[in-house]
Design an enzyme around this catalytic site. Structure first.
Site, PDB file in Angstrom:
ATOM      1  N   THR A 137       5.351   5.040   7.395  1.00 21.63           N
ATOM      2  CA  THR A 137       5.496   4.255   5.907  1.00 21.63           C
ATOM      3  C   THR A 137       4.839   5.123   4.711  1.00 21.63           C
ATOM      4  O   THR A 137       4.418   6.184   4.875  1.00 21.63           O
ATOM      5  CB  THR A 137       4.902   2.939   6.143  1.00 21.63           C
ATOM      6  OG1 THR A 137       3.343   3.103   6.051  1.00 21.63           O
ATOM      7  CG2 THR A 137       5.178   2.195   7.314  1.00 21.63           C
ATOM      8  N   ARG A 138       4.632   4.249   3.671  1.00 23.38           N
ATOM      9  CA  ARG A 138       4.179   4.744   2.322  1.00 23.38           C
ATOM     10  C   ARG A 138       2.932   4.445   2.448  1.00 23.38           C
ATOM     11  O   ARG A 138       2.085   4.679   1.255  1.00 23.38           O
ATOM     12  CB  ARG A 138       5.012   4.321   1.183  1.00 23.38           C
ATOM     13  CG  ARG A 138       4.827   5.041  -0.278  1.00 23.38           C
ATOM     14  CD  ARG A 138       5.946   4.641  -1.110  1.00 23.38           C
ATOM     15  NE  ARG A 138       5.786   3.263  -1.508  1.00 23.38           N
ATOM     16  CZ  ARG A 138       4.977   2.813  -2.367  1.00 23.38           C
ATOM     17  NH1 ARG A 138       4.191   3.509  -3.278  1.00 23.38           N
ATOM     18  NH2 ARG A 138       4.895   1.561  -2.658  1.00 23.38           N
ATOM     19  N   LYS A 139       2.130   4.155   3.374  1.00 28.09           N
ATOM     20  CA  LYS A 139       0.683   3.791   3.304  1.00 28.09           C
ATOM     21  C   LYS A 139      -0.029   5.000   3.675  1.00 28.09           C
ATOM     22  O   LYS A 139      -0.677   5.352   4.557  1.00 28.09           O
ATOM     23  CB  LYS A 139       0.263   2.889   4.319  1.00 28.09           C
ATOM     24  CG  LYS A 139       1.084   1.439   4.155  1.00 28.09           C
ATOM     25  CD  LYS A 139       0.703   0.515   5.231  1.00 28.09           C
ATOM     26  CE  LYS A 139       1.154  -1.012   5.042  1.00 28.09           C
ATOM     27  NZ  LYS A 139       0.906  -2.021   6.107  1.00 28.09           N
ATOM     28  N   THR A 140      -0.140   5.952   2.486  1.00 28.14           N
ATOM     29  CA  THR A 140      -0.641   7.234   2.446  1.00 28.14           C
ATOM     30  C   THR A 140      -1.729   7.381   1.564  1.00 28.14           C
ATOM     31  O   THR A 140      -2.175   6.374   0.819  1.00 28.14           O
ATOM     32  CB  THR A 140       0.314   8.368   2.079  1.00 28.14           C
ATOM     33  OG1 THR A 140       0.896   7.974   0.911  1.00 28.14           O
ATOM     34  CG2 THR A 140       1.493   8.382   3.342  1.00 28.14           C
ATOM     35  N   THR A 278      -0.553   6.700   9.860  1.00 26.27           N
ATOM     36  CA  THR A 278      -1.607   7.442   8.777  1.00 26.27           C
ATOM     37  C   THR A 278      -2.636   6.534   8.857  1.00 26.27           C
ATOM     38  O   THR A 278      -3.751   7.152   8.314  1.00 26.27           O
ATOM     39  CB  THR A 278      -0.907   7.411   7.278  1.00 26.27           C
ATOM     40  OG1 THR A 278      -0.284   6.421   6.989  1.00 26.27           O
ATOM     41  CG2 THR A 278       0.196   8.487   7.355  1.00 26.27           C
TER      42      THR A 278
END
Length: 295
Positions: A137-140, A278
């Site tokens: 996902t965009r949980k970076t 992540t």
């Protein structure tokens, strides 16, 4: 001709400036340790000390290149290894090797850790014969996303959306702000153009029906149980195929981990996304050791 995938060809022109910023952060003024060791030319060995997948070679190379050092790799990008393994040799002045050491190792440890988890997810997908997509996902980490997304690719899974510009995802806050799923999708479609997909986060089959009716391309069934989502996804696929929308994609998301992902494998689920690729991922342990002089 080498058959090794050149993953670095994915990287945009500006990526090297990130490395410059990392080095600036770690040595903002004087390098006291560098003063101690000086300019003596040395050879250091990069050791892989825990099992994993090597990922991050372009970034590691650039860290040392910016300090006039040279890296000689012994292991391909994306290769799995067992500890303790000699991964690379690095050549340069003692002070530059040590100035680059922690920056390079920190990056490599996290990048390889994410790639290792991605590889495990890819292997689970193959083992169970799942034909859909497993995605991060965009949980970076802010400022580090390109490394983390790169690691997903090296590990063998999908990157999902790279950023806010690459897909329109309408979540609960978007919908509450606009008053309804239909209103939010309509407004998104007005500016997104033909080439950008619209995805809507849904908490029920009824919300998914509204999203599809409004023109969404993907519905994310969020925080369903593994059994509940299989039933809902199959129902939605069947119903909308009969209404001329066999192309609708269904994504499972919310609290899915490496340990539970296989429970969501289903022909009716096209995409399974995991923030755990992540978040909380174990790093791969590396160290850099200057070879001791025998004189």
């Amino acid at each position: 001709m080498s058959t090794v995938t050149a993953f670095e060809h994915l990287l945009p022109p500006h990526w090297k400036s990130l490395v410059t910023a990392w080095l600036k952060e770690d040595t903002p003024t004087f390098d006291f340790g560098g003063f101690v060791v000086g300019e003596k030319q040395e050879k250091a060995v990069l050791l892989g000390k825990s099992k994993g997948v090597v990922a991050g070679k372009p970034f590691f190379d650039e860290v040392f290149r910016q300090l006039d050092c040279r890296v000689e790799w012994l292991v391909d990008e994306g290769a799995e290894f067992e500890p303790i393994k000699e991964i690379a040799y690095v050549y340069g002045s003692a002070r530059h090797l040590l100035m680059a050491e922690r920056v390079g190792l920190n990056m490599l440890a996290r990048c390889s850790g994410i790639a290792t988890r991605a590889r495990k997810l890819s292997a689970l997908k193959a083992q169970h014969g799942y034909k859909g997509i497993v995605a991060g996902t965009r949980k970076t980490t802010p400022g580090f996303r390109i490394v983390e997304k790169y690691a997903m690719v090296v590990g063998g899974i999908d990157t999902h959306r790279m950023d806010l510009s690459s897909c329109i995802m309408l979540k609960d806050n978007h919908i509450w702000s606009q008053g309804s799923i239909t209103a939010a999708v309509k407004k998104a479609r007005a500016v997104g153009g033909f080439s950008i997909k619209i995805e809507v986060e849904c908490q029920s089959e009824a919300e998914a029906d509204e999203a599809i009716q409004a023109g969404a391309d993907i519905v994310m069934l969020d925080n369903f149980t593994s059994e509940g989502i299989k039933v809902a996804a199959a129902s939605l696929k069947d119903r909308w195929a009969q209404q001329g929308r066999p192309d609708i994609q269904i994504e499972a998301s919310g609290g899915i981990t490496e340990d539970t992902v296989a429970q969501y494998f289903s022909p009716a689920i096209d995409i399974i996304s995991l923030g755990s690729v992540t978040q909380g991922v174990p790093h791969v342990d590396f160290s850099l050791k200057i070879q001791r002089s025998t004189t």
